[in-house]
Design an enzyme around this catalytic site. Structure first.
Site, mmCIF file in Angstrom:
data_model
loop_
_atom_site.group_PDB
_atom_site.id
_atom_site.type_symbol
_atom_site.label_atom_id
_atom_site.label_comp_id
_atom_site.label_asym_id
_atom_site.label_seq_id
_atom_site.Cartn_x
_atom_site.Cartn_y
_atom_site.Cartn_z
ATOM 1 C CE LYS A 65 -3.708 -0.543 4.896
ATOM 2 N NZ LYS A 65 -4.988 0.118 5.256
ATOM 3 C CG HIS A 114 -2.070 -0.908 1.119
ATOM 4 N ND1 HIS A 114 -1.994 -2.248 1.458
ATOM 5 C CD2 HIS A 114 -3.329 -0.709 0.679
ATOM 6 C CE1 HIS A 114 -3.161 -2.813 1.253
ATOM 7 N NE2 HIS A 114 -3.993 -1.916 0.778
#
Ligand code: NAI
Ligand SMILES: O=C(O)C1=N[C@H](C(=O)O)C[C@H](O)C1
Length: 255
Positions: free
Chosen positions: A150, A146
Protein backbone atom coordinates in the site's frame (compact mmCIF):
# COMPACT_ATOMS: atom_id res chain seq x y z
CA UNK A 1 -26.04 -3.08 -21.08
CA UNK A 2 -23.97 -0.46 -19.20
CA UNK A 3 -20.54 -0.21 -20.84
CA UNK A 4 -17.56 -0.08 -18.44
CA UNK A 5 -13.88 0.92 -18.81
CA UNK A 6 -11.52 -0.06 -15.95
CA UNK A 7 -8.61 2.27 -15.11
CA UNK A 8 -5.97 0.37 -13.17
CA UNK A 9 -7.10 -2.70 -15.07
CA UNK A 10 -3.99 -4.79 -14.33
CA UNK A 11 -3.85 -3.94 -10.61
CA UNK A 12 -5.13 -5.81 -7.54
CA UNK A 13 -8.51 -4.08 -7.58
CA UNK A 14 -8.74 -3.69 -11.36
CA UNK A 15 -8.49 -7.41 -11.94
CA UNK A 16 -10.97 -8.18 -9.15
CA UNK A 17 -13.49 -5.64 -10.46
CA UNK A 18 -12.98 -6.68 -14.10
CA UNK A 19 -13.98 -10.22 -13.25
CA UNK A 20 -17.17 -9.12 -11.47
CA UNK A 21 -18.09 -6.79 -14.35
CA UNK A 22 -17.80 -9.73 -16.77
CA UNK A 23 -20.09 -11.78 -14.51
CA UNK A 24 -22.60 -8.96 -14.04
CA UNK A 25 -25.93 -9.28 -15.96
CA UNK A 26 -26.24 -5.54 -16.66
CA UNK A 27 -22.60 -4.47 -17.14
CA UNK A 28 -20.34 -4.97 -20.19
CA UNK A 29 -16.54 -4.68 -19.88
CA UNK A 30 -15.41 -2.80 -23.00
CA UNK A 31 -11.79 -2.02 -22.13
CA UNK A 32 -9.07 -1.20 -19.65
CA UNK A 33 -6.41 1.44 -19.08
CA UNK A 34 -3.06 0.96 -17.37
CA UNK A 35 0.54 2.17 -17.62
CA UNK A 36 1.29 -0.49 -20.20
CA UNK A 37 -1.00 -1.81 -22.92
CA UNK A 38 -2.20 -5.39 -22.93
CA UNK A 39 -5.46 -7.23 -22.40
CA UNK A 40 -7.66 -8.52 -19.58
CA UNK A 41 -10.80 -10.67 -19.64
CA UNK A 42 -10.60 -10.69 -23.43
CA UNK A 43 -10.73 -6.91 -23.89
CA UNK A 44 -8.04 -4.39 -24.85
CA UNK A 45 -6.01 -2.54 -22.19
CA UNK A 46 -4.50 0.67 -23.53
CA UNK A 47 -1.63 2.71 -22.20
CA UNK A 48 -2.87 5.70 -20.16
CA UNK A 49 -1.69 8.40 -22.58
CA UNK A 50 -4.22 7.04 -25.11
CA UNK A 51 -7.23 7.37 -22.77
CA UNK A 52 -9.03 10.15 -24.67
CA UNK A 53 -8.95 8.34 -28.03
CA UNK A 54 -9.93 5.11 -26.25
CA UNK A 55 -12.95 6.70 -24.59
CA UNK A 56 -14.04 8.21 -27.92
CA UNK A 57 -13.69 4.79 -29.59
CA UNK A 58 -15.35 2.65 -26.87
CA UNK A 59 -17.96 5.23 -25.74
CA UNK A 60 -18.31 3.73 -22.24
CA UNK A 61 -21.10 4.76 -19.88
CA UNK A 62 -18.91 4.40 -16.76
CA UNK A 63 -15.17 4.70 -16.06
CA UNK A 64 -13.99 2.98 -12.87
CA UNK A 65 -10.71 4.22 -11.37
CA UNK A 66 -8.57 2.24 -8.93
CA UNK A 67 -5.08 3.57 -9.75
CA UNK A 68 -2.97 6.07 -7.84
CA UNK A 69 -3.92 9.63 -6.87
CA UNK A 70 -1.94 11.49 -9.55
CA UNK A 71 -3.26 9.18 -12.27
CA UNK A 72 -6.85 9.25 -11.05
CA UNK A 73 -7.00 13.04 -11.36
CA UNK A 74 -6.05 12.80 -15.05
CA UNK A 75 -8.36 9.84 -15.72
CA UNK A 76 -11.30 11.67 -14.15
CA UNK A 77 -10.57 14.77 -16.24
CA UNK A 78 -10.54 12.57 -19.36
CA UNK A 79 -13.87 11.04 -18.36
CA UNK A 80 -15.29 14.53 -17.82
CA UNK A 81 -14.09 15.71 -21.26
CA UNK A 82 -15.86 12.72 -22.80
CA UNK A 83 -19.07 12.81 -20.74
CA UNK A 84 -18.38 9.49 -18.97
CA UNK A 85 -19.65 8.85 -15.41
CA UNK A 86 -16.98 7.81 -12.92
CA UNK A 87 -16.65 5.46 -9.97
CA UNK A 88 -13.56 6.49 -7.97
CA UNK A 89 -12.02 4.22 -5.37
CA UNK A 90 -8.46 5.52 -5.55
CA UNK A 91 -7.23 7.10 -2.29
CA UNK A 92 -4.34 9.31 -1.19
CA UNK A 93 -5.51 12.55 -2.77
CA UNK A 94 -4.07 15.86 -1.58
CA UNK A 95 -6.47 18.74 -0.94
CA UNK A 96 -5.41 20.29 -4.24
CA UNK A 97 -6.06 17.04 -6.12
CA UNK A 98 -9.46 16.68 -4.44
CA UNK A 99 -10.35 20.18 -5.63
CA UNK A 100 -9.22 19.38 -9.19
CA UNK A 101 -11.45 16.32 -9.14
CA UNK A 102 -14.43 18.29 -7.82
CA UNK A 103 -14.00 20.91 -10.55
CA UNK A 104 -13.84 18.19 -13.22
CA UNK A 105 -17.05 16.55 -11.96
CA UNK A 106 -19.46 19.20 -10.65
CA UNK A 107 -22.03 20.20 -13.25
CA UNK A 108 -20.47 17.87 -15.84
CA UNK A 109 -20.65 14.14 -14.96
CA UNK A 110 -22.09 11.95 -12.18
CA UNK A 111 -19.55 10.32 -9.86
CA UNK A 112 -19.58 7.91 -6.94
CA UNK A 113 -16.48 8.50 -4.84
CA UNK A 114 -15.69 6.42 -1.77
CA UNK A 115 -12.52 5.58 0.14
CA UNK A 116 -14.17 2.24 0.91
CA UNK A 117 -16.85 0.56 -1.21
CA UNK A 118 -17.57 -2.30 1.19
CA UNK A 119 -21.08 -2.38 2.65
CA UNK A 120 -19.61 -3.31 6.02
CA UNK A 121 -17.35 -0.27 6.26
CA UNK A 122 -20.22 2.03 5.32
CA UNK A 123 -22.20 0.55 8.23
CA UNK A 124 -19.05 0.75 10.43
CA UNK A 125 -18.77 4.47 9.65
CA UNK A 126 -22.34 5.00 10.96
CA UNK A 127 -21.44 3.14 14.18
CA UNK A 128 -18.29 5.26 14.61
CA UNK A 129 -20.33 8.44 14.14
CA UNK A 130 -22.84 7.42 16.84
CA UNK A 131 -20.05 6.40 19.26
CA UNK A 132 -18.17 9.67 18.69
CA UNK A 133 -21.38 11.65 19.24
CA UNK A 134 -21.98 9.93 22.60
CA UNK A 135 -18.36 9.57 23.80
CA UNK A 136 -16.90 13.02 23.09
CA UNK A 137 -14.93 12.98 26.38
CA UNK A 138 -13.27 9.62 25.75
CA UNK A 139 -9.73 9.35 24.40
CA UNK A 140 -10.05 8.35 20.73
CA UNK A 141 -7.44 6.36 18.78
CA UNK A 142 -7.63 5.16 15.14
CA UNK A 143 -5.64 2.10 14.02
CA UNK A 144 -5.42 0.82 10.43
CA UNK A 145 -3.51 -2.11 8.94
CA UNK A 146 -2.86 -2.91 5.26
CA UNK A 147 -0.65 -5.01 3.03
CA UNK A 148 3.03 -4.47 2.35
CA UNK A 149 2.39 -2.78 -1.03
CA UNK A 150 0.00 0.00 0.00
CA UNK A 151 1.40 3.36 -1.11
CA UNK A 152 -0.58 5.86 0.94
CA UNK A 153 -0.91 6.35 4.71
CA UNK A 154 -3.08 6.66 6.57
CA UNK A 155 -5.62 4.79 4.48
CA UNK A 156 -8.44 6.67 2.82
CA UNK A 157 -10.83 4.76 5.06
CA UNK A 158 -8.95 5.98 8.15
CA UNK A 159 -9.05 9.51 6.79
CA UNK A 160 -12.82 9.21 6.44
CA UNK A 161 -13.04 7.85 10.01
CA UNK A 162 -11.08 10.87 11.29
CA UNK A 163 -13.31 13.26 9.35
CA UNK A 164 -16.45 11.63 10.81
CA UNK A 165 -15.05 11.85 14.34
CA UNK A 166 -14.20 15.54 13.90
CA UNK A 167 -17.71 16.25 12.57
CA UNK A 168 -19.07 14.92 15.88
CA UNK A 169 -16.48 16.05 18.46
CA UNK A 170 -15.08 19.20 16.83
CA UNK A 171 -11.63 19.98 15.44
CA UNK A 172 -8.76 18.11 17.10
CA UNK A 173 -5.04 17.59 16.45
CA UNK A 174 -4.02 14.27 14.85
CA UNK A 175 -1.12 12.52 16.62
CA UNK A 176 0.63 10.04 14.29
CA UNK A 177 2.37 7.66 16.71
CA UNK A 178 4.15 8.67 19.89
CA UNK A 179 7.83 8.45 20.87
CA UNK A 180 10.01 9.72 23.74
CA UNK A 181 8.82 11.61 26.83
CA UNK A 182 5.53 12.77 25.36
CA UNK A 183 3.93 13.71 28.68
CA UNK A 184 0.22 13.44 29.54
CA UNK A 185 -2.07 12.70 26.60
CA UNK A 186 -3.78 15.74 25.19
CA UNK A 187 -7.20 15.97 23.50
CA UNK A 188 -5.79 14.67 20.21
CA UNK A 189 -6.94 11.84 17.96
CA UNK A 190 -4.21 9.18 17.91
CA UNK A 191 -3.58 7.62 14.47
CA UNK A 192 -1.54 4.44 14.01
CA UNK A 193 -0.61 2.80 10.69
CA UNK A 194 0.45 -0.83 10.31
CA UNK A 195 1.87 -2.19 7.04
CA UNK A 196 2.73 -5.82 6.44
CA UNK A 197 2.00 -9.08 4.66
CA UNK A 198 -1.18 -9.35 2.63
CA UNK A 199 -3.52 -7.67 5.12
CA UNK A 200 -6.51 -6.65 2.97
CA UNK A 201 -7.71 -3.78 5.18
CA UNK A 202 -8.38 -3.63 8.94
CA UNK A 203 -9.71 -0.55 10.76
CA UNK A 204 -10.26 -0.07 14.50
CA UNK A 205 -11.54 2.94 16.45
CA UNK A 206 -10.85 2.81 20.18
CA UNK A 207 -12.80 4.98 22.66
CA UNK A 208 -10.93 4.82 25.98
CA UNK A 209 -12.69 6.20 29.05
CA UNK A 210 -12.37 5.78 32.80
CA UNK A 211 -13.02 2.12 33.73
CA UNK A 212 -14.06 1.07 30.19
CA UNK A 213 -12.90 0.92 26.55
CA UNK A 214 -15.14 0.58 23.48
CA UNK A 215 -13.42 -0.84 20.34
CA UNK A 216 -15.13 -0.84 16.95
CA UNK A 217 -13.37 -2.91 14.26
CA UNK A 218 -13.95 -3.73 10.59
CA UNK A 219 -11.82 -6.42 8.98
CA UNK A 220 -11.83 -7.16 5.23
CA UNK A 221 -10.80 -10.70 4.24
CA UNK A 222 -10.94 -10.38 0.43
CA UNK A 223 -10.93 -7.49 -2.06
CA UNK A 224 -14.19 -8.90 -3.41
CA UNK A 225 -15.95 -7.07 -0.61
CA UNK A 226 -14.91 -3.75 -2.10
CA UNK A 227 -15.55 -4.89 -5.68
CA UNK A 228 -19.17 -5.80 -4.94
CA UNK A 229 -19.80 -2.24 -3.79
CA UNK A 230 -18.16 -0.95 -6.97
CA UNK A 231 -20.37 -3.12 -9.20
CA UNK A 232 -23.47 -1.95 -7.34
CA UNK A 233 -22.34 1.68 -7.82
CA UNK A 234 -21.64 1.21 -11.54
CA UNK A 235 -25.20 -0.02 -12.08
CA UNK A 236 -26.66 2.70 -9.85
CA UNK A 237 -24.90 5.69 -11.43
CA UNK A 238 -26.28 5.09 -14.96
CA UNK A 239 -28.31 8.15 -16.12
CA UNK A 240 -27.84 10.01 -12.82
CA UNK A 241 -27.58 13.79 -12.80
CA UNK A 242 -24.05 15.32 -12.64
CA UNK A 243 -22.53 15.63 -9.17
CA UNK A 244 -20.61 13.73 -6.51
CA UNK A 245 -22.41 10.86 -4.79
CA UNK A 246 -21.31 8.50 -2.00
CA UNK A 247 -21.96 4.86 -1.16
CA UNK A 248 -24.63 6.20 1.22
CA UNK A 249 -26.55 7.39 -1.86
CA UNK A 250 -26.02 4.06 -3.65
CA UNK A 251 -27.21 2.06 -0.62
CA UNK A 252 -30.09 4.44 0.18
CA UNK A 253 -28.60 5.33 3.59
CA UNK A 254 -28.66 9.09 3.00
CA UNK A 255 -30.68 10.72 5.82
N1 NAI B 1 -12.25 2.59 -2.26
C1 NAI B 1 -12.05 1.29 -2.00
O1 NAI B 1 -12.97 0.54 -1.64
C2 NAI B 1 -10.68 0.74 -2.21
C3 NAI B 1 -9.68 1.58 -2.64
N2 NAI B 1 -8.45 1.09 -2.95
C4 NAI B 1 -7.50 2.05 -3.51
O2 NAI B 1 -7.37 1.78 -4.89
C5 NAI B 1 -6.07 2.15 -5.34
C6 NAI B 1 -5.46 0.99 -6.08
O3 NAI B 1 -5.27 -0.06 -5.17
P1 NAI B 1 -4.66 -1.46 -5.74
O4 NAI B 1 -5.53 -1.98 -6.82
O5 NAI B 1 -4.34 -2.29 -4.57
O6 NAI B 1 -3.29 -0.92 -6.36
P2 NAI B 1 -2.40 -1.59 -7.50
O7 NAI B 1 -1.07 -0.90 -7.45
O8 NAI B 1 -2.48 -3.07 -7.43
O9 NAI B 1 -3.17 -1.16 -8.87
C7 NAI B 1 -3.09 0.14 -9.40
C8 NAI B 1 -3.02 -0.01 -10.91
O10 NAI B 1 -3.10 1.29 -11.51
C9 NAI B 1 -2.18 1.31 -12.58
N3 NAI B 1 -1.90 2.69 -12.97
C10 NAI B 1 -0.95 3.53 -12.52
N4 NAI B 1 -1.02 4.70 -13.17
C11 NAI B 1 -2.07 4.60 -14.05
C12 NAI B 1 -2.66 5.47 -14.99
N5 NAI B 1 -2.17 6.70 -15.23
N6 NAI B 1 -3.74 5.04 -15.71
C13 NAI B 1 -4.22 3.79 -15.52
N7 NAI B 1 -3.69 2.91 -14.64
C14 NAI B 1 -2.63 3.32 -13.92
C15 NAI B 1 -0.99 0.53 -12.06
O11 NAI B 1 -0.13 0.13 -13.11
C16 NAI B 1 -1.70 -0.64 -11.38
O12 NAI B 1 -1.95 -1.69 -12.29
C17 NAI B 1 -5.32 2.61 -4.11
O13 NAI B 1 -5.41 4.02 -4.02
C18 NAI B 1 -6.12 1.99 -2.96
O14 NAI B 1 -6.03 2.74 -1.76
C19 NAI B 1 -8.14 -0.24 -2.84
C20 NAI B 1 -9.10 -1.13 -2.40
C21 NAI B 1 -10.44 -0.69 -2.03
O1 LIG C 1 -4.99 0.00 -0.56
C1 LIG C 1 -5.86 -0.84 -0.19
O2 LIG C 1 -5.73 -2.08 -0.30
C2 LIG C 1 -7.11 -0.30 0.39
N1 LIG C 1 -7.27 0.99 0.35
C3 LIG C 1 -8.46 1.68 0.75
C4 LIG C 1 -8.10 2.76 1.76
O3 LIG C 1 -7.04 3.42 1.53
O4 LIG C 1 -8.87 2.95 2.71
C5 LIG C 1 -9.61 0.78 1.13
C6 LIG C 1 -9.23 -0.54 1.71
O5 LIG C 1 -8.91 -0.38 3.08
C7 LIG C 1 -8.13 -1.23 0.97
Amino acid sequence: MIKVVMCGALGRMGTKIGGLVVDSPDLELVGGVDIKSGSFYGVEVVESSNIDNFLKEKKPDVLIDFTVASAAVENIKAASRNGVAVIVGTTGFSEAQAEEISNAIEGKIPAVISSNFSLGVNIFWKLVREAAKQLKDYDIEVIEAHHHFKKDAPSGTARTIIDIIKEEVGERDEMYGRKGMVGERGNEIGVHVIRGGDIIGDHTVLFAGNDEVIELTHRAYDRTVFAHGVIRSASWIYNKQPGVYSMEDVMGFKE
